[in-house]
Design a protein around this motif. Structure first.
Motif, PDB file in Angstrom:
ATOM      1  N   UNK A 285       0.740  -1.066   0.121  1.00 15.74           N
ATOM      2  CA  UNK A 285       0.107  -0.015  -0.019  1.00 15.74           C
ATOM      3  C   UNK A 285       0.907   1.264   0.104  1.00 15.74           C
ATOM      4  N   UNK A 286       2.009   1.304   0.656  1.00 16.98           N
ATOM      5  CA  UNK A 286       3.012   2.334   0.434  1.00 16.98           C
ATOM      6  C   UNK A 286       3.380   2.626  -0.810  1.00 16.98           C
ATOM      7  N   UNK A 287       3.747   1.666  -1.353  1.00 16.84           N
ATOM      8  CA  UNK A 287       4.267   1.817  -2.803  1.00 16.84           C
ATOM      9  C   UNK A 287       3.125   2.171  -3.660  1.00 16.84           C
ATOM     10  N   UNK A 288       1.853   1.642  -3.475  1.00 13.37           N
ATOM     11  CA  UNK A 288       0.947   2.094  -4.444  1.00 13.37           C
ATOM     12  C   UNK A 288       0.756   3.523  -4.437  1.00 13.37           C
ATOM     13  N   UNK A 289       0.421   4.206  -3.073  1.00 11.91           N
ATOM     14  CA  UNK A 289       0.284   5.770  -3.052  1.00 11.91           C
ATOM     15  C   UNK A 289       1.363   6.362  -3.580  1.00 11.91           C
ATOM     16  N   UNK A 290       2.689   5.959  -3.439  1.00 13.41           N
ATOM     17  CA  UNK A 290       3.824   6.592  -4.074  1.00 13.41           C
ATOM     18  C   UNK A 290       3.761   6.637  -5.569  1.00 13.41           C
TER      19      UNK A 290
ATOM     20  N   UNK B 129      10.388   0.542  -7.327  1.00 10.04           N
ATOM     21  CA  UNK B 129      11.449   1.563  -6.647  1.00 10.04           C
ATOM     22  C   UNK B 129      10.975   1.702  -5.036  1.00 10.04           C
ATOM     23  N   UNK B 130       9.797   2.050  -4.752  1.00  8.08           N
ATOM     24  CA  UNK B 130       9.531   2.339  -3.411  1.00  8.08           C
ATOM     25  C   UNK B 130       8.879   0.978  -2.920  1.00  8.08           C
ATOM     26  N   UNK B 131       8.777  -0.101  -3.201  1.00  5.20           N
ATOM     27  CA  UNK B 131       8.350  -1.194  -2.956  1.00  5.20           C
ATOM     28  C   UNK B 131      10.046  -1.748  -2.357  1.00  5.20           C
ATOM     29  N   UNK B 132      10.927  -1.615  -3.010  1.00  2.00           N
ATOM     30  CA  UNK B 132      12.425  -2.337  -2.551  1.00  2.00           C
ATOM     31  C   UNK B 132      12.767  -1.360  -1.392  1.00  2.00           C
ATOM     32  N   UNK B 133      12.478  -0.115  -1.587  1.00  2.00           N
ATOM     33  CA  UNK B 133      12.981   0.747  -0.436  1.00  2.00           C
ATOM     34  C   UNK B 133      12.418   0.583   0.996  1.00  2.00           C
ATOM     35  N   UNK B 134      10.843   0.096   0.830  1.00  2.00           N
ATOM     36  CA  UNK B 134       9.947  -0.069   1.734  1.00  2.00           C
ATOM     37  C   UNK B 134      10.388  -1.512   2.507  1.00  2.00           C
TER      38      UNK B 134
ATOM     39  N   UNK C  78      12.759  -4.484   7.083  1.00  2.00           N
ATOM     40  CA  UNK C  78      13.921  -5.293   7.392  1.00  2.00           C
ATOM     41  C   UNK C  78      14.441  -4.727   8.679  1.00  2.00           C
ATOM     42  N   UNK C  79      14.543  -3.247   8.552  1.00  2.00           N
ATOM     43  CA  UNK C  79      15.119  -2.615  10.049  1.00  2.00           C
ATOM     44  C   UNK C  79      14.277  -2.531  11.022  1.00  2.00           C
ATOM     45  N   UNK C  80      13.107  -2.392  10.831  1.00  2.00           N
ATOM     46  CA  UNK C  80      12.048  -2.225  11.732  1.00  2.00           C
ATOM     47  C   UNK C  80      11.261  -3.630  12.155  1.00  2.00           C
ATOM     48  N   UNK C  81      11.849  -4.735  11.734  1.00  2.00           N
ATOM     49  CA  UNK C  81      11.008  -6.029  11.999  1.00  2.00           C
ATOM     50  C   UNK C  81      10.866  -6.263  13.614  1.00  2.00           C
ATOM     51  N   UNK C  82      11.634  -5.674  14.373  1.00  2.00           N
ATOM     52  CA  UNK C  82      11.733  -6.026  15.868  1.00  2.00           C
ATOM     53  C   UNK C  82      10.373  -5.404  16.168  1.00  2.00           C
TER      54      UNK C  82
END
Length: 256
Positions: A132-137, A159-164, A169-173
């Motif tokens: 959904x984040x990628x779709x909005x962008x 592009x946005x999908x990969x960045x998200x 990954x960094x926010x998985x905790x």
């Protein structure tokens, strides 16, 4: 001093808000599209309001508010003007646009992203968060033009999908604490890291081959650094990953 400045710049969501119109302008140049001069300003103020809403609302009344929420609580009046301007520009954008569905769909997604009533928050739906984040962008950066170039739409989405995915990954905790299932949590780390590393490298290779974005290929170094550095701080993470949106746009402007 600089650390405080960058922290304010990132966590006030000014940084990501600047990135949105830059990416829009890049695709306008790339596809040689006409656009209203109001649209980049609409995207800036709209992004500022939307990102602050999404990052403030979940922890606004919490005993441990997010950094964005802390800034809002400290500088409430600073946020009122962008909110008013955003509503005004949204009205003008809706009035002049020939295509309503990208705006309507994006507004619905943002409104439902953190919606907690009836358990309808889109962020809570397994795996859906990244999409959904990628779709909005993609909607806002490539679908507001008189003619939609679907190649650019899909490219922006990827592009946005990969960045998200990198953020996930960094926010998985934190996502685990919030009971949010993302692709980064679903795949074991030994599979996810090669997957995102190779995917981003292939995407940059595609940009270089298809659109002569050769200089942006160097961004793979940034991505590898972020993925394999477990000590990177939140502010630096946003500067580096959100910064890739800005970097790509600026490099394209310089080349063309």
């Amino acid at each position: 001093m600089m650390t405080r400045f960058f922290s304010l710049f990132v966590h006030s969501n000014l940084f990501i808000s600047v990135c949105t119109p830059l990416l829009f302008l890049m695709y306008a140049l790339k596809a040689q599209q006409n656009f209203s001069l109001l649209t980049p300003f609409f995207l800036f103020f709209g992004s500022f309001v939307a990102y602050n809403f999404l990052r403030i609302a979940p922890t606004y009344k919490s005993s441990t508010p997010s950094k964005s929420a802390k800034l809002f609580l400290k500088y409430k009046y600073f946020y009122f003007l962008p909110l008013i301007v955003s509503f005004a520009l949204t009205g003008l954008e809706v009035y002049r646009t020939e295509r309503y569905w990208p705006l309507i769909l994006s507004f619905l997604i943002v409104g439902l992203y953190e919606y907690k009533n009836l358990n309808l928050g889109l962020r809570k739906i397994p795996i859906l968060k990244t999409f959904v984040v990628s779709l909005v962008w993609a909607n806002l950066c490539t679908a507001l033009f008189p003619q939609i170039d679907w190649v650019h739409y899909i490219e922006c989405f990827v592009f946005i999908f990969l960045l998200t995915l990198i953020f996930d990954y960094k926010d998985k905790d934190q996502d685990e604490k919030d009971n949010i299932l993302t692709i980064a949590r679903l795949l074991p780390e030994k599979y996810f890291l090669p997957f995102i590393s190779i995917s981003y490298t292939l995407f940059c290779a595609y940009l270089a081959h298809q659109f002569q974005e050769y200089s942006f290929f160097g961004s793979v170094i940034v991505v590898y650094y972020v993925l394999y550095n477990n000590r990177i701080k939140n502010t630096s993470l946003h500067l580096l990953i959100d910064g890739l949106i800005m970097l790509r746009s600026l490099l394209y402007f310089c080349q063309h």
